[in-house]
Motif scaffolding. Structure first.
Motif, PDB file in Angstrom:
ATOM      1  N   ALA A  90       0.837  -1.206   0.000  1.00 28.19           N
ATOM      2  CA  ALA A  90       0.000   0.000   0.000  1.00 28.19           C
ATOM      3  C   ALA A  90       0.869   1.252   0.000  1.00 28.19           C
ATOM      4  CB  ALA A  90      -0.935  -0.005   1.211  1.00 28.19           C
ATOM      5  N   ARG A  91       1.873   1.273   0.839  1.00 26.05           N
ATOM      6  CA  ARG A  91       2.750   2.451   0.893  1.00 26.05           C
ATOM      7  C   ARG A  91       3.473   2.645  -0.438  1.00 26.05           C
ATOM      8  NH1 ARG A  91       6.883   3.260   5.737  1.00 26.05           N
ATOM      9  NH2 ARG A  91       4.940   3.864   6.721  1.00 26.05           N
ATOM     10  N   ALA A  92       3.984   1.555  -1.010  1.00 22.58           N
ATOM     11  CA  ALA A  92       4.726   1.646  -2.279  1.00 22.58           C
ATOM     12  C   ALA A  92       3.829   2.046  -3.448  1.00 22.58           C
ATOM     13  CB  ALA A  92       5.420   0.318  -2.577  1.00 22.58           C
ATOM     14  N   SER A  93       2.541   1.758  -3.341  1.00 23.12           N
ATOM     15  CA  SER A  93       1.620   2.088  -4.434  1.00 23.12           C
ATOM     16  C   SER A  93       0.895   3.413  -4.219  1.00 23.12           C
ATOM     17  CB  SER A  93       0.594   0.965  -4.615  1.00 23.12           C
ATOM     18  OG  SER A  93      -0.232   0.852  -3.470  1.00 23.12           O
ATOM     19  N   GLY A  94       1.138   4.044  -3.058  1.00 23.00           N
ATOM     20  CA  GLY A  94       0.484   5.322  -2.777  1.00 23.00           C
ATOM     21  C   GLY A  94      -0.988   5.190  -2.443  1.00 23.00           C
TER      22      GLY A  94
END
Length: 128
Positions: A90-94
């Motif tokens: 989730a963090r890496a995909s924004g």
């Protein structure tokens, strides 16, 4: 390519190479009759990103479309606690949330290429 079934990784590789796949043997007679087969016959049941990957003919064309402004309309994951891996993705995909099986675009720090596919991938990248 029409077959009774496909191994997951084989089917993904076909999609990445722009090869249409189906388990619908009814398509064979339609092809023999020189009937136009709608692209939706090959995207039915796929998630948004996989369907677009198939429509575009592989990851290079999909990346070009993204650079030109195309954006996937991804559905919300829903309200539930995320696993640690989901939080990383989730963090890496924004995105605020992701769930297992959901397709997203994510920025990566590490990339891995299996020795078996490296030469093919490198040749595709050079060609593109």
């Amino acid at each position: 390519m029409i077959a009774e079934s496909f191994e997951r990784i084989y089917r993904q590789n076909c999609h990445n190479l722009g090869i249409f796949t189906s388990t619908d043997f009814g398509l064979i007679d339609r092809i023999r009759r020189d009937e136009d087969i709608p692209l939706e016959e090959f995207t039915r049941g796929e998630d948004v990103l996989t369907a677009e990957l198939i429509r575009r003919g592989g990851p290079f064309r999909l990346t070009e479309a993204r650079r030109a402004g195309w954006r996937a309309r991804l559905t919300a994951a829903g309200q539930r606690p995320m696993t640690y891996a989901e939080k990383i993705v989730a963090r890496a995909s924004g995105r605020a949330e992701v769930t297992s099986g959901q397709s997203v675009f994510a920025r990566t720090v590490w990339r891995y290429a299996h020795e078996y596919v490296s030469p093919t991938s490198i040749s595709f990248l050079r060609r593109e």
